[in-house]
Design an enzyme around this catalytic site. Structure first.
Site, short mmCIF file in Angstrom:
data_model
loop_
_atom_site.label_atom_id
_atom_site.label_comp_id
_atom_site.label_asym_id
_atom_site.label_seq_id
_atom_site.Cartn_x
_atom_site.Cartn_y
_atom_site.Cartn_z
N SER A 53 -19.37 1.23 -29.91
CA SER A 53 -20.71 0.79 -29.52
C SER A 53 -20.79 0.27 -28.09
CB SER A 53 -21.23 -0.27 -30.51
OG SER A 53 -21.49 0.35 -31.74
N GLY B 61 -20.36 11.56 -38.28
CA GLY B 61 -20.64 10.13 -38.23
C GLY B 61 -20.99 9.64 -36.84
N LYS C 274 -22.57 -7.28 -42.57
CA LYS C 274 -23.97 -6.81 -42.67
C LYS C 274 -24.78 -7.55 -43.74
CE LYS C 274 -23.17 -2.15 -40.85
NZ LYS C 274 -23.30 -0.71 -41.06
N ASP D 116 -29.40 1.67 -39.69
CA ASP D 116 -28.57 2.72 -40.32
C ASP D 116 -29.49 3.67 -41.09
OD1 ASP D 116 -26.06 1.93 -39.45
OD2 ASP D 116 -25.71 0.61 -41.17
P1 NAP Z 1 -17.93 -0.33 -48.31
O1 NAP Z 1 -19.13 -1.16 -48.60
O2 NAP Z 1 -16.59 -0.96 -48.28
O3 NAP Z 1 -17.92 0.88 -49.40
C1 NAP Z 1 -16.85 1.77 -49.48
C2 NAP Z 1 -17.18 2.92 -50.43
O4 NAP Z 1 -16.12 3.89 -50.29
C3 NAP Z 1 -17.25 2.55 -51.91
O5 NAP Z 1 -18.22 3.35 -52.55
C4 NAP Z 1 -15.84 2.92 -52.40
O6 NAP Z 1 -15.80 3.24 -53.79
C5 NAP Z 1 -15.59 4.17 -51.59
N1 NAP Z 1 -14.16 4.50 -51.46
C6 NAP Z 1 -13.24 3.86 -50.71
N2 NAP Z 1 -12.05 4.46 -50.84
C7 NAP Z 1 -12.23 5.49 -51.70
C8 NAP Z 1 -11.38 6.48 -52.25
N3 NAP Z 1 -10.06 6.56 -51.93
N4 NAP Z 1 -11.90 7.41 -53.09
C9 NAP Z 1 -13.21 7.38 -53.41
N5 NAP Z 1 -14.08 6.47 -52.94
C10 NAP Z 1 -13.59 5.53 -52.09
O7 NAP Z 1 -18.07 0.41 -46.89
P2 NAP Z 1 -19.43 0.83 -46.15
O8 NAP Z 1 -19.91 -0.30 -45.30
O9 NAP Z 1 -20.37 1.41 -47.15
O10 NAP Z 1 -18.89 1.96 -45.13
C11 NAP Z 1 -18.39 3.20 -45.62
C12 NAP Z 1 -18.05 4.11 -44.44
O11 NAP Z 1 -19.23 4.49 -43.75
C13 NAP Z 1 -17.12 3.50 -43.39
O12 NAP Z 1 -16.16 4.47 -43.00
C14 NAP Z 1 -18.04 3.17 -42.24
O13 NAP Z 1 -17.38 3.18 -40.99
C15 NAP Z 1 -19.02 4.32 -42.35
N6 NAP Z 1 -20.33 4.04 -41.71
C16 NAP Z 1 -20.70 4.82 -40.66
C17 NAP Z 1 -21.92 4.61 -40.03
C18 NAP Z 1 -22.31 5.50 -38.90
O14 NAP Z 1 -23.23 5.15 -38.14
N7 NAP Z 1 -21.70 6.65 -38.74
C19 NAP Z 1 -22.77 3.58 -40.46
C20 NAP Z 1 -22.36 2.78 -41.53
C21 NAP Z 1 -21.13 3.01 -42.15
P3 NAP Z 1 -15.50 2.13 -54.93
O15 NAP Z 1 -16.81 1.48 -55.23
O16 NAP Z 1 -14.98 2.92 -56.06
O17 NAP Z 1 -14.49 1.17 -54.34
#
Ligand code: NAP
Length: 264
Positions: free
Chosen positions: A16, A233, A68, A104
């Site tokens: 960022s 992403g 967040k 987002d």
């Molecule tokens: P989070 O709240 O920690 O949620 C993680 C999610 O991933 C949960 O649904 C979890 O499932 C799942 N997960 C993790 N490891 C897994 C595995 N080995 N197999 C299957 N499912 C798995 O994280 P978040 O804030 O939602 O962020 C998720 C991702 O999105 C990150 O990589 C983040 O950098 C990205 N993101 C990108 C942007 C962008 O602008 N590009 C914006 C926001 C977020 P369970 O519930 O089963 O644990």
């Protein structure tokens, strides 16, 4: 000089600062505004935000993992989207108040080649990013189904947002597939962890992978090979960042300048 920053823990690898500094330069504001990165632990989050707001030197901040939810909870005011999603990635310090927003959601919609309203979308995941994706898509008239590794969490989220839950989705049924899970971030094999195979994708489909890595993800490579349109992403990062910049400065930054900076 109005300050801006991204606040996370850890935050050193955030793209960022480069991206938003390019946006400020393009707007001709680089001499007046600055954008940095501040690493803040969860214990210090509320106090740090309160200090930044009270000191009057910062116009606002982007918020990333793991703050967040805390950001929206401590805000004096929040937009409808931030409240509904339960998370904020943008805070604005205005007249002594902390105002929360979630770009987002809008950033995801802006990163799509078209809005599949009336069509079906599959959202993989049930974390904070999934909440923003589900809310944004459902609010825009897309028929959303959720899948999540931990079934109970996925079902709970689907019920909360009044969308469907699929334990065994058929990927070919969907106009849009959005990966909001962290799978791929640590080099995991997406096809071993998600309800997808390399030949799941169909021409005409749109596939968005929110995870951003140096190389195109295996998921997007397979989708592109099948004739699907892919969105990575970094494109979503650019779009959500541009919306935040517009909130703070009132001006629309150059998407091209931000894309160039983020992919450098
Ligand atoms: P989070 O709240 O920690 O949620 C993680 C999610 O991933 C949960 O649904 C979890 O499932 C799942 N997960 C993790 N490891 C897994 C595995 N080995 N197999 C299957 N499912 C798995 O994280 P978040 O804030 O939602 O962020 C998720 C991702 O999105 C990150 O990589 C983040 O950098 C990205 N993101 C990108 C942007 C962008 O602008 N590009 C914006 C926001 C977020 P369970 O519930 O089963 O644990």
């Amino acid at each position: 000089m109005p300050g801006l920053a991204v606040i996370g823990h850890p935050v050193a690898h955030s793209r960022s600062p480069d991206m938003q500094t390019a946006a400020l330069s393009d707007l001709g504001l680089a001499g007046e505004w600055t954008y940095g990165a501040i690493d803040v632990s969860p214990e210090d989050f509320e106090a740090t935000i309160a200090e930044l707001s009270a000191a009057g030197e910062y116009a606002g901040v982007n918020i990333t993992v793991p703050h967040k939810e805390a950001a929206v909870a401590m805000a004096d005011e929040a937009t409808e989207s931030a409240r509904a999603i339960g998370a904020a990635n943008t805070l604005t310090f205005r007249d002594g108040l902390i105002v929360a927003d979630n770009t987002d959601a809008g950033g995801l919609l802006r990163s799509l080649p078209y809005l599949p309203d009336g069509e079906r979308a599959l959202v993989l995941g049930a974390g904070g990013a999934a909440r923003a994706a589900i809310w944004a898509l459902a609010d825009a008239g897309v028929k959303v189904d959720v899948w999540n590794r931990t079934r109970s969490k996925g079902e709970e989220l689907a019920a909360h947002f009044k969308v469907g839950f699929m334990e065994h989705p058929n990927p070919a049924d969907y106009a849009l597939i959005v990966n909001t899970t962290a799978v791929g971030l640590g080099g995991e094999d997406a096809f071993a962890h998600l309800p997808l195979t390399a030949d799941s994708f169909v021409p005409g489909q749109v596939v968005l992978d929110m995870v951003y890595t140096e190389e195109p993800s295996a998921l997007l490579a397979a989708a592109a090979a099948a004739g699907a349109t892919t969105v990575d992403g970094l494109e979503m990062l650019v779009q959500q960042g541009a919306l935040s910049m517009r909130i703070w400065t009132g001006e629309e930054p150059s998407i091209e300048a931000m894309r160039t900076a983020v992919r450098r």
